[in-house]
Design a protein around this motif. Structure first.
Motif, PDB file in Angstrom:
ATOM      1  N   GLU A  26      -8.908   4.373  -1.858  1.00  0.00           N
ATOM      2  CA  GLU A  26      -8.021   3.211  -1.844  1.00  0.00           C
ATOM      3  C   GLU A  26      -7.003   3.291  -2.964  1.00  0.00           C
ATOM      4  OE1 GLU A  26      -8.156  -1.672  -2.347  1.00  0.00           O
ATOM      5  OE2 GLU A  26      -9.994  -0.561  -1.849  1.00  0.00           O
ATOM      6  N   SER A  27      -7.434   3.771  -4.132  1.00  0.00           N
ATOM      7  CA  SER A  27      -6.521   3.869  -5.270  1.00  0.00           C
ATOM      8  C   SER A  27      -5.386   4.850  -4.970  1.00  0.00           C
ATOM      9  CB  SER A  27      -7.283   4.309  -6.524  1.00  0.00           C
ATOM     10  OG  SER A  27      -7.958   5.554  -6.292  1.00  0.00           O
ATOM     11  N   ASP A  28      -5.706   5.953  -4.296  1.00  0.00           N
ATOM     12  CA  ASP A  28      -4.676   6.926  -3.944  1.00  0.00           C
ATOM     13  C   ASP A  28      -3.721   6.356  -2.898  1.00  0.00           C
ATOM     14  OD1 ASP A  28      -5.805   8.748  -5.682  1.00  0.00           O
ATOM     15  OD2 ASP A  28      -7.028   9.718  -4.128  1.00  0.00           O
ATOM     16  N   ALA A  29      -4.283   5.597  -1.969  1.00  0.00           N
ATOM     17  CA  ALA A  29      -3.444   4.996  -0.937  1.00  0.00           C
ATOM     18  C   ALA A  29      -2.471   3.994  -1.554  1.00  0.00           C
ATOM     19  CB  ALA A  29      -4.317   4.310   0.110  1.00  0.00           C
ATOM     20  N   ARG A  30      -2.960   3.187  -2.468  1.00  0.00           N
ATOM     21  CA  ARG A  30      -2.088   2.207  -3.118  1.00  0.00           C
ATOM     22  C   ARG A  30      -1.022   2.899  -3.974  1.00  0.00           C
ATOM     23  NH1 ARG A  30      -3.518  -2.997  -2.716  1.00  0.00           N
ATOM     24  NH2 ARG A  30      -5.599  -3.484  -1.907  1.00  0.00           N
ATOM     25  N   ALA A  31      -1.394   4.012  -4.588  1.00  0.00           N
ATOM     26  CA  ALA A  31      -0.426   4.760  -5.393  1.00  0.00           C
ATOM     27  C   ALA A  31       0.679   5.328  -4.506  1.00  0.00           C
ATOM     28  CB  ALA A  31      -1.140   5.888  -6.152  1.00  0.00           C
ATOM     29  N   LEU A  32       0.298   5.774  -3.304  1.00  0.00           N
ATOM     30  CA  LEU A  32       1.286   6.304  -2.367  1.00  0.00           C
ATOM     31  C   LEU A  32       2.273   5.215  -1.937  1.00  0.00           C
ATOM     32  CD1 LEU A  32       2.327   8.613  -0.607  1.00  0.00           C
ATOM     33  CD2 LEU A  32       0.613   7.987   1.111  1.00  0.00           C
ATOM     34  N   ILE A  33       1.741   4.033  -1.647  1.00  0.00           N
ATOM     35  CA  ILE A  33       2.607   2.914  -1.264  1.00  0.00           C
ATOM     36  C   ILE A  33       3.527   2.521  -2.415  1.00  0.00           C
ATOM     37  CG2 ILE A  33       2.645   0.494  -0.576  1.00  0.00           C
ATOM     38  CD1 ILE A  33       1.794   2.436   1.614  1.00  0.00           C
ATOM     39  N   LYS A  34       2.993   2.522  -3.620  1.00  0.00           N
ATOM     40  CA  LYS A  34       3.806   2.168  -4.782  1.00  0.00           C
ATOM     41  C   LYS A  34       4.943   3.170  -4.969  1.00  0.00           C
ATOM     42  CE  LYS A  34       3.411   0.768  -9.622  1.00  0.00           C
ATOM     43  NZ  LYS A  34       3.943  -0.576  -9.306  1.00  0.00           N
ATOM     44  N   SER A  35       4.652   4.445  -4.715  1.00  0.00           N
ATOM     45  CA  SER A  35       5.676   5.481  -4.816  1.00  0.00           C
ATOM     46  C   SER A  35       6.798   5.231  -3.804  1.00  0.00           C
ATOM     47  CB  SER A  35       5.058   6.859  -4.591  1.00  0.00           C
ATOM     48  OG  SER A  35       6.046   7.863  -4.587  1.00  0.00           O
ATOM     49  N   CYS A  36       6.417   4.822  -2.592  1.00  0.00           N
ATOM     50  CA  CYS A  36       7.416   4.503  -1.566  1.00  0.00           C
ATOM     51  C   CYS A  36       8.267   3.313  -1.982  1.00  0.00           C
ATOM     52  CB  CYS A  36       6.736   4.211  -0.232  1.00  0.00           C
ATOM     53  SG  CYS A  36       5.946   5.643   0.535  1.00  0.00           S
ATOM     54  N   GLU A  37       7.623   2.307  -2.542  1.00  0.00           N
ATOM     55  CA  GLU A  37       8.357   1.117  -2.973  1.00  0.00           C
ATOM     56  C   GLU A  37       9.343   1.451  -4.089  1.00  0.00           C
ATOM     57  OE1 GLU A  37       5.014  -2.338  -2.051  1.00  0.00           O
ATOM     58  OE2 GLU A  37       5.161  -1.467  -4.055  1.00  0.00           O
ATOM     59  N   GLN A  38       8.963   2.368  -4.969  1.00  0.00           N
ATOM     60  CA  GLN A  38       9.856   2.754  -6.057  1.00  0.00           C
ATOM     61  C   GLN A  38      11.010   3.617  -5.563  1.00  0.00           C
ATOM     62  OE1 GLN A  38       7.057   4.625  -8.711  1.00  0.00           O
ATOM     63  NE2 GLN A  38       6.498   2.699  -9.714  1.00  0.00           N
ATOM     64  N   THR A  39      10.762   4.361  -4.472  1.00  0.00           N
ATOM     65  CA  THR A  39      11.814   5.219  -3.910  1.00  0.00           C
ATOM     66  C   THR A  39      12.827   4.391  -3.142  1.00  0.00           C
ATOM     67  OG1 THR A  39      10.271   7.070  -3.739  1.00  0.00           O
ATOM     68  CG2 THR A  39      12.286   7.181  -2.402  1.00  0.00           C
ATOM     69  N   PHE A  40      12.329   3.491  -2.301  1.00  0.00           N
ATOM     70  CA  PHE A  40      13.212   2.610  -1.522  1.00  0.00           C
ATOM     71  C   PHE A  40      13.299   1.269  -2.246  1.00  0.00           C
ATOM     72  CE2 PHE A  40      11.146   5.504   1.473  1.00  0.00           C
ATOM     73  CZ  PHE A  40      12.256   6.099   2.054  1.00  0.00           C
ATOM     74  N   LYS A  41      14.202   1.177  -3.175  1.00  0.00           N
ATOM     75  CA  LYS A  41      14.290  -0.015  -4.013  1.00  0.00           C
ATOM     76  C   LYS A  41      15.170  -1.073  -3.356  1.00  0.00           C
ATOM     77  CE  LYS A  41      13.596   2.533  -8.335  1.00  0.00           C
ATOM     78  NZ  LYS A  41      14.145   2.880  -9.659  1.00  0.00           N
ATOM     79  N   PHE A  42      14.634  -1.662  -2.282  1.00  0.00           N
ATOM     80  CA  PHE A  42      15.397  -2.724  -1.647  1.00  0.00           C
ATOM     81  C   PHE A  42      14.722  -4.066  -1.876  1.00  0.00           C
ATOM     82  CE2 PHE A  42      12.090  -2.527   1.348  1.00  0.00           C
ATOM     83  CZ  PHE A  42      12.035  -1.280   1.949  1.00  0.00           C
ATOM     84  N   ASP A  43      15.533  -5.111  -1.788  1.00  0.00           N
ATOM     85  CA  ASP A  43      14.996  -6.465  -1.920  1.00  0.00           C
ATOM     86  C   ASP A  43      14.233  -6.814  -0.654  1.00  0.00           C
ATOM     87  OD1 ASP A  43      16.263  -6.725  -4.374  1.00  0.00           O
ATOM     88  OD2 ASP A  43      18.111  -7.481  -3.459  1.00  0.00           O
ATOM     89  N   PRO A  44      13.050  -7.407  -0.787  1.00  0.00           N
ATOM     90  CA  PRO A  44      12.263  -7.742   0.408  1.00  0.00           C
ATOM     91  C   PRO A  44      12.921  -8.831   1.236  1.00  0.00           C
ATOM     92  CG  PRO A  44      11.258  -8.684  -1.560  1.00  0.00           C
ATOM     93  CD  PRO A  44      12.356  -7.791  -2.040  1.00  0.00           C
ATOM     94  N   ILE A  45      12.845  -8.660   2.560  1.00  0.00           N
ATOM     95  CA  ILE A  45      13.379  -9.675   3.474  1.00  0.00           C
ATOM     96  C   ILE A  45      12.347 -10.793   3.607  1.00  0.00           C
ATOM     97  CG2 ILE A  45      14.105 -10.137   5.846  1.00  0.00           C
ATOM     98  CD1 ILE A  45      15.045  -7.295   6.046  1.00  0.00           C
ATOM     99  N   PRO A  46      12.728 -12.049   3.412  1.00  0.00           N
ATOM    100  CA  PRO A  46      11.777 -13.161   3.566  1.00  0.00           C
ATOM    101  C   PRO A  46      11.183 -13.168   4.973  1.00  0.00           C
ATOM    102  CG  PRO A  46      13.804 -13.904   2.511  1.00  0.00           C
ATOM    103  CD  PRO A  46      14.066 -12.516   2.993  1.00  0.00           C
ATOM    104  N   GLU A  47       9.956 -13.616   5.087  1.00  0.00           N
ATOM    105  CA  GLU A  47       9.243 -13.582   6.367  1.00  0.00           C
ATOM    106  C   GLU A  47      10.003 -14.264   7.506  1.00  0.00           C
ATOM    107  OE1 GLU A  47       4.859 -14.760   8.215  1.00  0.00           O
ATOM    108  OE2 GLU A  47       5.156 -14.616   6.054  1.00  0.00           O
ATOM    109  N   PRO A  48      10.637 -15.430   7.295  1.00  0.00           N
ATOM    110  CA  PRO A  48      11.354 -16.059   8.421  1.00  0.00           C
ATOM    111  C   PRO A  48      12.524 -15.222   8.948  1.00  0.00           C
ATOM    112  CG  PRO A  48      10.950 -17.639   6.650  1.00  0.00           C
ATOM    113  CD  PRO A  48      10.628 -16.288   6.101  1.00  0.00           C
ATOM    114  N   GLU A  49      13.036 -14.295   8.130  1.00  0.00           N
ATOM    115  CA  GLU A  49      14.196 -13.504   8.527  1.00  0.00           C
ATOM    116  C   GLU A  49      13.808 -12.148   9.115  1.00  0.00           C
ATOM    117  OE1 GLU A  49      17.209 -13.212   5.526  1.00  0.00           O
ATOM    118  OE2 GLU A  49      16.674 -15.139   4.646  1.00  0.00           O
ATOM    119  N   ARG A  50      12.531 -11.827   9.130  1.00  0.00           N
ATOM    120  CA  ARG A  50      12.107 -10.522   9.630  1.00  0.00           C
ATOM    121  C   ARG A  50      12.154 -10.483  11.151  1.00  0.00           C
ATOM    122  NH1 ARG A  50       6.674 -10.254   5.850  1.00  0.00           N
ATOM    123  NH2 ARG A  50       7.778 -10.348   3.837  1.00  0.00           N
TER     124      ARG A  50
END
Length: 217
Positions: A26-50
């Motif tokens: 699980e720790s490796d999986a979360r690290a992978l997701i964190k790496s993706c988030e740092q690579t694609f540095k976009f502002d999150p779209i609010p749930e009603p707008e998705r």
């Protein structure tokens, strides 16, 4: 310049979902997701707008079988015609949805025997059920190079009109055999990790997240 500006705007805001499945901590999986988030540095779209998957309920009509959508073939030399018929079940209760699957299983072989084997109308002939947006529909399709769409539709609806007779003539044992076969199919364990992963990802894509759907049904 316009393309570059559009690209920057596309990556400015976003929303993503990920599925990591297999032999990973699980720790490796979360690290992978964190790496993706740092690579694609976009502002999150609010749930009603998705953009969520949406299923449109087909309109119910007083006369005839429903709505007809015709599409002309752009290739004038194309000799094939095709008809696709869908009966939607808007009731999302599990019992109702599974009942559609049972009817689809019962219909599959008689439909093929009638339109393909006996009438020889097409080389692509199929009837069954389709899962979409947490609902099931009965679907039938025929593709033919010897008959036009109107004739195919006429023959298909003739089969539908007579199918009730097929159901009424079935014995309890025959019907239970279809139900038992469907149960065995749903309870069969995935033989490959890819199969299980694709099944789980399908739940994510549809926005349903019912990973134990087969067991519940």
């Amino acid at each position: 310049a316009e393309l570059q500006a559009w690209t920057r705007a596309v990556w400015k805001r976003g929303y993503g979902e990920a599925l990591i499945q297999g032999n990973m901590l699980e720790s490796d999986a979360r690290a992978l997701i964190k790496s993706c988030e740092q690579t694609f540095k976009f502002d999150p779209i609010p749930e009603p707008e998705r953009a969520w998957p949406a299923l449109v309920q087909l309109p119910v009509v007083k006369d005839g079988y429903g709505s007809v959508l015709r599409m002309a073939e752009p290739n004038p030399t194309e000799t094939n015609s095709a008809v696709y018929i869908q009966f939607q079940n808007a009731d999302r209760e599990v019992e109702s949805q599974v009942a559609m699957e049972v009817i689809g299983a019962v219909m599959e072989q008689p439909f093929y025997n009638s339109l393909r084997t006996q009438q020889q109308l097409g080389y692509i002939v199929f009837a069954g059920s389709k899962a979409e947006g947490g609902t099931r529909s009965l679907v039938m399709t025929v593709q033919s190079s010897i008959a036009n769409a109107d004739y195919l539709a006429e023959r298909m609806f003739e089969f539908i009109e007579s199918f009730d007779t097929t159901l009424q003539a079935m014995s309890d044992e025959q019907f239970k055999a279809y139900v038992s076969g469907l149960v065995d199919q749903k309870l069969e364990k995935d033989k490959k990790l890819t199969s299980e992963t694709l099944r789980h990802w399908g739940e994510i894509v549809e926005g349903e997240y019912r990973y134990n759907r087969d067991e519940k049904e």
